[in-house]
Design an enzyme around this catalytic site. Sequence first.
Site, PDB file in Angstrom:
ATOM      1  CE  LYS A  10     -72.733 -22.321 -34.826  1.00  0.00           C
ATOM      2  NZ  LYS A  10     -71.601 -22.674 -33.926  1.00  0.00           N
ATOM      3  CG  PHE A  58     -64.395 -29.912 -31.136  1.00  0.00           C
ATOM      4  CD1 PHE A  58     -64.956 -29.189 -32.185  1.00  0.00           C
ATOM      5  CD2 PHE A  58     -63.218 -29.445 -30.564  1.00  0.00           C
ATOM      6  CE1 PHE A  58     -64.373 -28.027 -32.648  1.00  0.00           C
ATOM      7  CE2 PHE A  58     -62.618 -28.275 -31.031  1.00  0.00           C
ATOM      8  CZ  PHE A  58     -63.203 -27.564 -32.068  1.00  0.00           C
ATOM      9  NE  ARG A  91     -66.052 -13.844 -35.038  1.00  0.00           N
ATOM     10  CZ  ARG A  91     -65.705 -15.129 -35.026  1.00  0.00           C
ATOM     11  NH1 ARG A  91     -66.387 -16.025 -35.736  1.00  0.00           N
ATOM     12  NH2 ARG A  91     -64.701 -15.557 -34.303  1.00  0.00           N
ATOM     13  CB  THR A  97     -65.554 -19.452 -29.970  1.00  0.00           C
ATOM     14  OG1 THR A  97     -65.079 -18.616 -31.037  1.00  0.00           O
ATOM     15  CG2 THR A  97     -65.881 -20.830 -30.508  1.00  0.00           C
ATOM     16  NE  ARG A 108     -70.975 -17.807 -31.218  1.00  0.00           N
ATOM     17  CZ  ARG A 108     -69.897 -17.889 -31.976  1.00  0.00           C
ATOM     18  NH1 ARG A 108     -68.777 -17.293 -31.610  1.00  0.00           N
ATOM     19  NH2 ARG A 108     -69.924 -18.555 -33.113  1.00  0.00           N
ATOM     20  CG  HIS A 125     -71.051 -19.471 -38.483  1.00  0.00           C
ATOM     21  ND1 HIS A 125     -69.766 -19.877 -38.195  1.00  0.00           N
ATOM     22  CD2 HIS A 125     -70.979 -18.821 -39.676  1.00  0.00           C
ATOM     23  CE1 HIS A 125     -68.955 -19.498 -39.183  1.00  0.00           C
ATOM     24  NE2 HIS A 125     -69.669 -18.855 -40.094  1.00  0.00           N
TER      25      HIS A 125
END
Length: 168
Positions: A10, A58, A91, A97, A108, A125
């Site tokens: 991202k 959001f 993942r 998340t 993350r 992502h």
Amino acid sequence: MKEQTLVLIKPDGLKKSLTGNILTTLSESRLEIAGAKVVKVSRRLAEKHYQHLKKKPFYEELIRYIRGELHGKKKVLVLVYYGEDAIDKVREIAGATNPEEADAESIRGKYGRITTKGIFENVIHASKNREEAEKEIKLWFKPDEIIFKLYPTEMVTRSKVKVKAWKR
Ligand code: UDP
Ligand code: MG
């Protein structure tokens, strides 16, 4: 079983110069890169990608985020990874998340943050399941941009379609 998954680095990942780092971490999974490109994300593409979140408070900020409007980097790096359990492997490497809840060793967990507006800027992502992977890969890539035949294709004739070409 072998499968494929879509990964986006991202705009925050690009802005923070994390591309090399993320690709190195992903390469430890021993999965293969089946497609890769840099994309300037249109409003239409962003909306299709985040269709499932349209009702969330959001949503508008999320569209701005993925389009690079929060980072002055109007691009994302898009990749397809292929191999054994690709979806779960990626993942797991990506992490939860919410970057505050993500494993500290995950991408993350290491590099994500929550903005003052409450958006999870989580750097990467990764498709959640096979259905989502198929939808996303078909959304972001044309068949010929991927080196494996991942999904059935057909030849279609499209007349009167205007495309931008290199000037001769
Ligand atoms: N997101 C957010 N707040 C939330 C949930 C999601 O900012 O409460 C953002 C976050 O950047 C996330 C993206 O929206 O990666 C897509 O959300 P999804 O639930 O699909 O999570 P993911 O599949 O990316 O883990
Ligand atoms: Mg998701």
